[in-house]
Each structure stands twice: as C-alpha cells, then as structure tokens.
Design a protein around this motif. Structure first.
Motif, PDB file in Angstrom:
ATOM      1  N   MET A   1       0.792  -1.146   0.067  1.00  0.00           N
ATOM      2  CA  MET A   1      -0.042   0.112   0.184  1.00  0.00           C
ATOM      3  C   MET A   1       0.913   1.322   0.035  1.00  0.00           C
ATOM      4  SD  MET A   1      -3.069   1.168   2.712  1.00  0.00           S
ATOM      5  CE  MET A   1      -1.520   1.337   3.892  1.00  0.00           C
ATOM      6  N   PHE A   2       2.032   1.271   0.692  1.00  0.00           N
ATOM      7  CA  PHE A   2       2.729   2.402   0.877  1.00  0.00           C
ATOM      8  C   PHE A   2       3.615   2.723  -0.498  1.00  0.00           C
ATOM      9  CE2 PHE A   2       6.796   4.620   1.713  1.00  0.00           C
ATOM     10  CZ  PHE A   2       6.423   5.558   2.429  1.00  0.00           C
ATOM     11  N   ALA A   3       3.877   1.302  -1.097  1.00  0.00           N
ATOM     12  CA  ALA A   3       4.518   1.761  -2.591  1.00  0.00           C
ATOM     13  C   ALA A   3       3.501   2.311  -3.390  1.00  0.00           C
ATOM     14  CB  ALA A   3       5.027   0.192  -3.057  1.00  0.00           C
ATOM     15  N   ARG A   4       2.076   2.038  -3.354  1.00  0.00           N
ATOM     16  CA  ARG A   4       1.302   2.450  -4.231  1.00  0.00           C
ATOM     17  C   ARG A   4       1.072   3.877  -3.934  1.00  0.00           C
ATOM     18  NH1 ARG A   4      -1.736  -2.137  -3.002  1.00  0.00           N
ATOM     19  NH2 ARG A   4      -3.149  -0.982  -1.818  1.00  0.00           N
ATOM     20  N   HIS A   5       1.203   4.467  -2.681  1.00  0.00           N
ATOM     21  CA  HIS A   5       1.157   5.643  -2.536  1.00  0.00           C
ATOM     22  C   HIS A   5       2.392   6.776  -2.389  1.00  0.00           C
ATOM     23  CE1 HIS A   5      -3.427   5.131  -1.661  1.00  0.00           C
ATOM     24  NE2 HIS A   5      -2.946   4.281  -0.839  1.00  0.00           N
ATOM     25  N   GLU A   6       3.305   6.116  -2.459  1.00  0.00           N
ATOM     26  CA  GLU A   6       4.580   6.677  -2.443  1.00  0.00           C
ATOM     27  C   GLU A   6       4.677   7.851  -3.667  1.00  0.00           C
ATOM     28  OE1 GLU A   6       9.474   5.743  -1.972  1.00  0.00           O
ATOM     29  OE2 GLU A   6       8.065   4.352  -2.742  1.00  0.00           O
ATOM     30  N   GLU A   7       4.260   7.635  -4.731  1.00  0.00           N
ATOM     31  CA  GLU A   7       4.283   8.620  -5.678  1.00  0.00           C
ATOM     32  C   GLU A   7       3.728   9.900  -5.380  1.00  0.00           C
ATOM     33  OE1 GLU A   7       3.455   9.174 -10.348  1.00  0.00           O
ATOM     34  OE2 GLU A   7       3.523   6.941  -9.484  1.00  0.00           O
ATOM     35  N   GLN A   8       2.597   9.603  -4.771  1.00  0.00           N
ATOM     36  CA  GLN A   8       1.482  10.658  -4.470  1.00  0.00           C
ATOM     37  C   GLN A   8       2.177  11.451  -3.259  1.00  0.00           C
ATOM     38  OE1 GLN A   8      -2.478   9.222  -3.398  1.00  0.00           O
ATOM     39  NE2 GLN A   8      -2.686   8.127  -5.240  1.00  0.00           N
ATOM     40  N   LEU A   9       2.767  10.925  -2.323  1.00  0.00           N
ATOM     41  CA  LEU A   9       3.414  11.370  -1.299  1.00  0.00           C
ATOM     42  C   LEU A   9       4.569  12.337  -1.903  1.00  0.00           C
ATOM     43  CD1 LEU A   9       3.580   8.747   1.567  1.00  0.00           C
ATOM     44  CD2 LEU A   9       2.152  10.806   1.424  1.00  0.00           C
ATOM     45  N   VAL A  10       5.273  11.971  -2.695  1.00  0.00           N
ATOM     46  CA  VAL A  10       6.331  12.658  -3.382  1.00  0.00           C
ATOM     47  C   VAL A  10       5.826  13.933  -4.129  1.00  0.00           C
ATOM     48  CG1 VAL A  10       8.117  12.788  -5.128  1.00  0.00           C
ATOM     49  CG2 VAL A  10       7.818  10.692  -3.695  1.00  0.00           C
ATOM     50  N   LYS A  11       4.627  13.716  -4.786  1.00  0.00           N
ATOM     51  CA  LYS A  11       3.960  14.865  -5.475  1.00  0.00           C
ATOM     52  C   LYS A  11       3.531  15.801  -4.581  1.00  0.00           C
ATOM     53  CE  LYS A  11       2.472  16.953  -9.169  1.00  0.00           C
ATOM     54  NZ  LYS A  11       1.801  17.939  -8.616  1.00  0.00           N
ATOM     55  N   LEU A  12       3.223  15.256  -3.377  1.00  0.00           N
ATOM     56  CA  LEU A  12       2.437  15.975  -2.339  1.00  0.00           C
ATOM     57  C   LEU A  12       3.557  17.114  -1.719  1.00  0.00           C
ATOM     58  CD1 LEU A  12       0.156  17.402  -0.413  1.00  0.00           C
ATOM     59  CD2 LEU A  12       0.796  15.394   1.068  1.00  0.00           C
ATOM     60  N   ARG A  13       4.675  16.449  -1.500  1.00  0.00           N
ATOM     61  CA  ARG A  13       6.022  17.036  -0.907  1.00  0.00           C
ATOM     62  C   ARG A  13       6.356  18.161  -2.097  1.00  0.00           C
ATOM     63  NH1 ARG A  13      11.559  17.095  -1.258  1.00  0.00           N
ATOM     64  NH2 ARG A  13      12.416  17.793   0.526  1.00  0.00           N
ATOM     65  N   GLU A  14       6.354  17.908  -3.261  1.00  0.00           N
ATOM     66  CA  GLU A  14       6.786  19.068  -4.352  1.00  0.00           C
ATOM     67  C   GLU A  14       6.002  20.011  -4.167  1.00  0.00           C
ATOM     68  OE1 GLU A  14       6.830  16.674  -7.982  1.00  0.00           O
ATOM     69  OE2 GLU A  14       8.787  15.776  -7.179  1.00  0.00           O
ATOM     70  N   ASP A  15       4.626  19.836  -4.103  1.00  0.00           N
ATOM     71  CA  ASP A  15       3.369  21.035  -4.113  1.00  0.00           C
ATOM     72  C   ASP A  15       3.895  21.830  -2.806  1.00  0.00           C
ATOM     73  OD1 ASP A  15       2.342  19.798  -6.426  1.00  0.00           O
ATOM     74  OD2 ASP A  15       0.645  18.860  -5.334  1.00  0.00           O
TER      75      ASP A  15
END
Length: 288
Positions: A73-87
C-alpha cells in the motif's frame, strides 16, 4: 495367614534391618507413583506448549502478511506523497516570494505603528498629568469643604443643644415633661428628614421588661432622656437596653441619648463613650 501376619509384625518390631527394608520399599513405591503422575502432567504441559507455539507461528505468519500488505500500500501511495511534498515546497516558495514583495510595506507599517504608539504614550502622560493636577485641586477643595462642614456641624450641634436647653425650660410652662417634649421634638425632626415614615412616632416602650423612653420598632430606635446626669449611668443603661433590643429584633438599633444638664467631667466621658459605641448624643448644657 494369621500366623504370617503375626510373624511379619514381629519381624517389623524386632528386626531393624527388616523394618528399614520394608520402609524403603514402601517409600520407593510411593515415589514411583508420584513420578508417574508427574510424567503425565508434564506430557499435558508439553502438549499445551506445542499448541501455543502453533498459535504463535500462525500469528507470526499473519503479521508478515500484514506488513507485506502495508508495504504494498505504501508503495502505491509513495508517488502521491512525493508529489504532495513537491507541491508543498512550491507553495512555501510562492509564500516566501509574496512575503518578500510585502516586506517593505510591513516595515513601513511597523514604523507608523511605533510613531502612533509614541504619540499615544505622550498624550496619555499629558492626560495623567492633567488628571493629577485636577485631583490635587479637587482634594484641596474637598479638604476645605470638609473643614467648613465640620465647623457647620459643630455650630449646628451647639445650636441644637442650646435649643434643647431652652425648650427644656419652655416645656415646663407648656405643661409637658422634658421626656414628652423630647419625644415630640425628635419625632418631628426625624419625619422632616425622612428618617422615619410620616405616620411613625417615637413613644415610650418596653423591651424584654425594660422601659425605654424613646422607642420605635421600624426603623429600630432605642433612646433615653434624662434631665440631669451626674455619672455615666444613663449611657450604660441605654447601651444595656440597646443590646436587649438587638437580641429581640435581630438587628442593630439606632441609639439616642438626650441629657438636659450634665456635669462637665461626666459630659466629657459620656461623649467619649458615645463616639466609641455609635450613640447619638445631645447635651443641653454642662455645669461644674
């Protein structure tokens, strides 16, 4: 069989080695029995332990499966977390740029506020100074007014005493006793000053069997009238009756003492007690 039993008991009694042998045999048999029971209990315990280890193994397998699902599950959401950090980084950058643009205006605003507070403090200091000056003037005027009022009260007290003394003499010609005259005089005076109701009247009364020259229940007034005082007994009598009235009506009475003539040293002591006990005192005249 009976002879064998007797022989066996005789040997137990007389042959020490035989007795020890039989005792050892009996003890070993009991130990073996206990050992057998202990082995059975241990077997049950090991069986329970095996079951517990089996449950632990299953629990460990469930935990491993849960961690695996969590990692997936974390692997699936890791990309979204990276995008959130960039935002978030981009948002902070925009905030910093906006703050830099308005920083000059904020500095100017702060300077204006400091200048405004300074003017406010100066005005407050001036206002305090003016108020202090006003209070000093007010205190001076109040002091003067209090002195004038004190003088006026002394003059009024002297006038009242003189009037009381003169009216005391006059009451003889009017067919009134001095006590009756004082009752009427004080009743009228208290009505005019609205200290008692219009229909109220001072009268002679009884409080717990004690006769009171001047009495009114509402408001509670207790007073004594005497033509001549050669001691402080009249004052002490009034205070005793006032305490009786206080106990009966559960409130502090107004205390009045009227003396037509008093010895000079007695008048001085009576005045001292009156000030101490809150008694309203009227003395017509003093004599040596």
């Amino acid at each position: 069989m009976e002879s064998m039993k007797r022989k066996f008991l005789e040997l137990l009694e007389k042959d020490v080695e035989f007795r020890y042998s039989v005792a050892g045999y009996l003890g070993l048999s009991e130990i073996l029995k206990k050992l057998d029971r202990s082995i059975e209990e241990q077997t049950k315990i090991w069986t329970e332990i095996s079951k517990i280890w089996e449950e632990i193994r299953k629990l460990r397998e469930d935990m491993i499966a849960s961690f695996k699902r969590h990692d997936e599950m974390f692997a699936r959401h890791e990309e979204q977390l990276v995008k959130l950090r960039e935002d978030m980084v981009a948002g902070f950058k925009r905030h910093d740029e906006m703050f830099a643009r308005h920083e000059e205006q904020l500095v100017k605003l702060r300077e204006d506020m400091v200048a405004g507070f300074k003017r406010h403090d100066e005005e407050i200091a001036k206002l305090r100074e003016d108020m202090a000056t006003g209070f000093r003037v007010f205190d001076n005027r109040m002091g003067s007014l209090e002195r004038r009022m004190g003088s006026l009260e002394e003059r009024m007290g002297s006038l009242e005493s003189a009037m009381m003394s003169g009216f005391g003499e006059l009451s003889r010609f009017a067919g009134l006793t001095f006590e009756e005259f004082v009752r009427r005089f004080l009743t009228e005076r208290l009505r005019r000053s609205s200290e008692i109701p219009e229909d109220a009247e001072l009268r002679r009364g009884l409080v717990e069997g004690e006769e009171v020259n001047l009495f009114l229940e509402n408001p509670l007034i207790v007073g004594e009238v005497t033509g001549y005082a050669e001691s402080v007994d009249e004052m002490l009598k009034l205070l005793r009756k006032a305490e009786l009235a206080k106990a009966k009506y559960s409130r502090e009475p107004r205390k009045i003492l009227v003396i037509l003539t008093a010895k000079r040293d007695v008048a001085k002591e009576v005045k001292r007690i009156a000030e101490e006990k809150g008694v309203e005192l009227v003395i017509g005249k003093t004599v040596d």
